[in-house]
Design a protein around this motif. Structure first.
Motif, mmCIF file in Angstrom:
data_model
loop_
_atom_site.group_PDB
_atom_site.id
_atom_site.type_symbol
_atom_site.label_atom_id
_atom_site.label_comp_id
_atom_site.label_asym_id
_atom_site.label_seq_id
_atom_site.Cartn_x
_atom_site.Cartn_y
_atom_site.Cartn_z
ATOM 1 N N GLY A 1 -6.125 -1.206 -5.114
ATOM 2 C CA GLY A 1 -7.014 -1.298 -3.976
ATOM 3 C C GLY A 1 -7.210 0.060 -3.331
ATOM 4 N N LYS A 40 0.834 -1.196 0.000
ATOM 5 C CA LYS A 40 0.000 0.000 0.000
ATOM 6 C C LYS A 40 0.867 1.243 0.000
ATOM 7 N N GLN A 60 -9.841 -1.997 1.773
ATOM 8 C CA GLN A 60 -9.372 -2.234 3.135
ATOM 9 C C GLN A 60 -9.870 -1.102 4.019
ATOM 10 N N ASN A 76 -2.622 -0.976 -2.537
ATOM 11 C CA ASN A 76 -3.727 -0.215 -1.980
ATOM 12 C C ASN A 76 -3.366 1.256 -1.848
ATOM 13 N N SER A 120 -8.115 1.988 0.546
ATOM 14 C CA SER A 120 -8.143 1.800 1.994
ATOM 15 C C SER A 120 -8.569 3.096 2.662
#
Length: 312
Positions: free
Chosen positions: A174, A92, A195, A134, A176
């Motif tokens: 992704g 991430k 997330q 992410n 988050s």
């Protein structure tokens, strides 16, 4: 440099929790979160052995970040995970380590900072491609509030993430710490996972979870047992209903909290972290826990409280 994983290997161990689709692959529903590896900074051999044990037990989804231990977690994974392990490592960006500061990380939200974060992850992991990265924002849940030049429009960030995907540096994108509207905006860009802080006692994002399930987006909760990092954030293990179910099944309240997540939605992927081998085994055993209708009804009746807690 090699890629961190290549699909198609034959599994030699049952994957804990069963399997679910994620970014074009099929992975174990119980993975491993590498944040706690920093607790083993003085015992590298134990850290390496812990990761190897997870892989031997069928874990093929490991979550990390360059800002976990200021690169230490990535360094351990680089040494512990081989190309033949067929492990999907997810990282991430959106923050950087802040060693010695009052808070151990700071936001890094600008597009050029996201790109620098990907490059740092590639370097410490020793790869030229990361299957999923992410984008960590602060739109939802506990965390640092963005201020000044760290208030960045999601579209600008997605443009940079998409560019890096087109260049082959990353695979799936992704998100988050995002809200429902943000994910709706991002879906056309192709989102592999979300997330967010989510647990039995903090179910703010139920509508978002349903959207992700409908769109085929994996749901990867952090703080899956509530929080002990943020004052006032409720804990799953304090709930009488959780303790009662645990006692009836002969398992721990933590295991019940994780098992509820697996039962709650089919797109949930768990990434519990630990620096303790016995705790790792307990987390992986969650996949063998069956919650019957009565247990699920008792757990579903637990009150949900907000996870909107700020460090700022």
């Amino acid at each position: 440099m090699p890629s961190i994983s290549s699909p198609g290997e034959t599994d030699t161990a049952p994957r804990p929790g069963g399997t679910a689709p994620f970014a074009g692959r099929t992975v174990s529903r119980i993975g491993y979160g590498a944040l706690q590896l920093d607790r083993l900074r003085g015992d590298r051999a134990t850290a390496l052995a812990l990761v190897r044990r997870a892989i031997e037990r069928g874990v093929d989804h490991i979550d990390t970040a360059q800002f976990y231990g200021d690169g230490y977690a990535n360094e351990i994974l680089r040494e512990a995970v081989g190309p033949g392990d067929d492990v999907m490592i997810v990282s991430k960006v959106g923050a950087t380590a802040n060693p010695g500061g009052p808070i151990p990380l700071r936001l890094a939200q600008r597009p050029e900072e996201l790109r620098a974060g990907v490059e740092d992850n590639l370097a410490t992991l020793g790869v030229d491609h990361i299957p999923v990265v992410n984008l960590r924002r602060s739109d939802s849940g506990p965390g640092l509030p963005p201020e000044g030049d760290q208030v960045v429009d999601l579209d600008d960030q997605l443009a940079e993430m998409t560019a890096m995907r087109d260049e082959g540096k990353i695979g799936g994108i992704g998100l988050s710490g995002v809200g429902l509207d943000g994910v709706r905006r991002a879906v056309p860009a192709g989102i592999a996972c979300v997330q967010n802080a989510y647990s039995l006692v903090c179910r703010d994002d139920e509508d978002l979870l349903r959207l992700c399930a409908a769109e085929g987006i994996a749901w990867v909760p952090f703080f899956p047992l509530g929080g002990n990092v943020f004052p006032g954030m409720p804990k799953v293990t304090d709930e009488p209903a959780v303790r009662a179910v645990a006692e009836s099944l002969g398992v721990t309240p933590s295991q019940v909290g994780l098992a509820w997540l697996l039962h709650h939605a089919p797109n949930v992927l768990l990434i519990p972290g630990t620096g303790d081998p016995a705790h790792l085994e307990a987390n992986l055993a969650v996949g063998d826990i069956t919650l019957d209708a009565a247990a699920l009804a008792a757990l579903d009746a637990v009150e949900s409280r907000s996870n909107q807690v700020s460090l700022g």
